[in-house]
Design a protein around this motif. Sequence first.
Motif, PDB file in Angstrom:
ATOM      1  N   SER A  39     -11.106   6.145  -3.008  1.00 52.06           N
ATOM      2  CA  SER A  39     -10.249   5.097  -3.581  1.00 52.06           C
ATOM      3  C   SER A  39     -10.703   4.736  -4.990  1.00 52.06           C
ATOM      4  O   SER A  39      -9.874   4.538  -5.892  1.00 52.06           O
ATOM      5  CB  SER A  39     -10.286   3.852  -2.684  1.00 52.06           C
ATOM      6  OG  SER A  39      -9.790   4.151  -1.400  1.00 52.06           O
ATOM      7  N   THR A  71       0.852  -1.189   0.000  1.00 50.29           N
ATOM      8  CA  THR A  71       0.000   0.000   0.000  1.00 50.29           C
ATOM      9  C   THR A  71       0.888   1.241   0.000  1.00 50.29           C
ATOM     10  O   THR A  71       2.102   1.144   0.089  1.00 50.29           O
ATOM     11  CB  THR A  71      -0.930   0.006   1.237  1.00 50.29           C
ATOM     12  OG1 THR A  71      -1.844   1.100   1.141  1.00 50.29           O
ATOM     13  CG2 THR A  71      -0.125   0.125   2.517  1.00 50.29           C
ATOM     14  N   ASN A  86      -1.715   7.012   3.237  1.00 53.40           N
ATOM     15  CA  ASN A  86      -3.077   6.713   3.663  1.00 53.40           C
ATOM     16  C   ASN A  86      -3.409   7.242   5.055  1.00 53.40           C
ATOM     17  O   ASN A  86      -4.539   7.637   5.330  1.00 53.40           O
ATOM     18  CB  ASN A  86      -3.328   5.204   3.623  1.00 53.40           C
ATOM     19  CG  ASN A  86      -3.379   4.668   2.212  1.00 53.40           C
ATOM     20  OD1 ASN A  86      -3.662   5.405   1.286  1.00 53.40           O
ATOM     21  ND2 ASN A  86      -3.077   3.402   2.037  1.00 53.40           N
ATOM     22  N   THR A 124      -5.943   0.001  -0.868  1.00 53.05           N
ATOM     23  CA  THR A 124      -5.968   1.424  -0.540  1.00 53.05           C
ATOM     24  C   THR A 124      -7.124   1.741   0.393  1.00 53.05           C
ATOM     25  O   THR A 124      -6.966   2.437   1.405  1.00 53.05           O
ATOM     26  CB  THR A 124      -6.085   2.271  -1.825  1.00 53.05           C
ATOM     27  OG1 THR A 124      -4.975   2.002  -2.678  1.00 53.05           O
ATOM     28  CG2 THR A 124      -6.099   3.757  -1.499  1.00 53.05           C
TER      29      THR A 124
END
Length: 228
Positions: free
Chosen positions: A174, A55, A59, A198
């Motif tokens: 996303s 990832t 985030n 994500t």
Amino acid sequence: MNELLWIGFAFLDLTLTLLLYRFFGRAGIYGVIVFNLLLCNIQVLKTVTLFGLTTTLGNILYAGVFLATDMLSEFYGRKEAQRGVLLGFTVVVLATLYMQIALLFSPAEGDFAQPHLSAIFGLLPRLAIASICAYLISQMHDVWAFEFWKKKTQGRFLWLRNNASTLVSQLLDSAVFCLIAFWGVFPVPVLLEIMFTTYLFKGVVALLDTPFMYIARKVHAGNPDSRW
């Protein structure tokens, strides 16, 4: 090691959001939105492995923006939250534009920064557009959904409006970003995997911020806007 750092980083960012609100009031929340957006658009360039999944690092900070806008919605109303969203949007657009102008300058002999700046800020237009569109759509939905659930529950169940608005908005974010940025670039199964991972990590941070919303409500009761 990455997993412990990720969890610690998430709690650090959420805690600092509360501290900035405690000492600077509403202005502190606006500061969180701008600060997190600028940094997450840089950190998103770095990919990491967490719990066996790949990832992007941005985030955590991006999910923290949703806590900030939810706090604005809860304590100051929908218009203030929308103002925060538009402030973040404007700053990101201007920062992207300014850095593109900076890259046009011919570096001096012996300059070492140009290739590194180009690697970080020389983003493809498609990725920049994807990021900006995803942010604006998801955040505007988050503000609307938070207000919807607040009216629906007559101001009760803070945990419900916090999570119901954020989790759906994160999914929108996303989906919009991945479709604009990666449609036609990756096969559909790979695209869906990127979208899933994500959303998964953003969703985890969204759930983690629930107790921080309750703490923020107690801070708000002390009228932090008067503490300058």
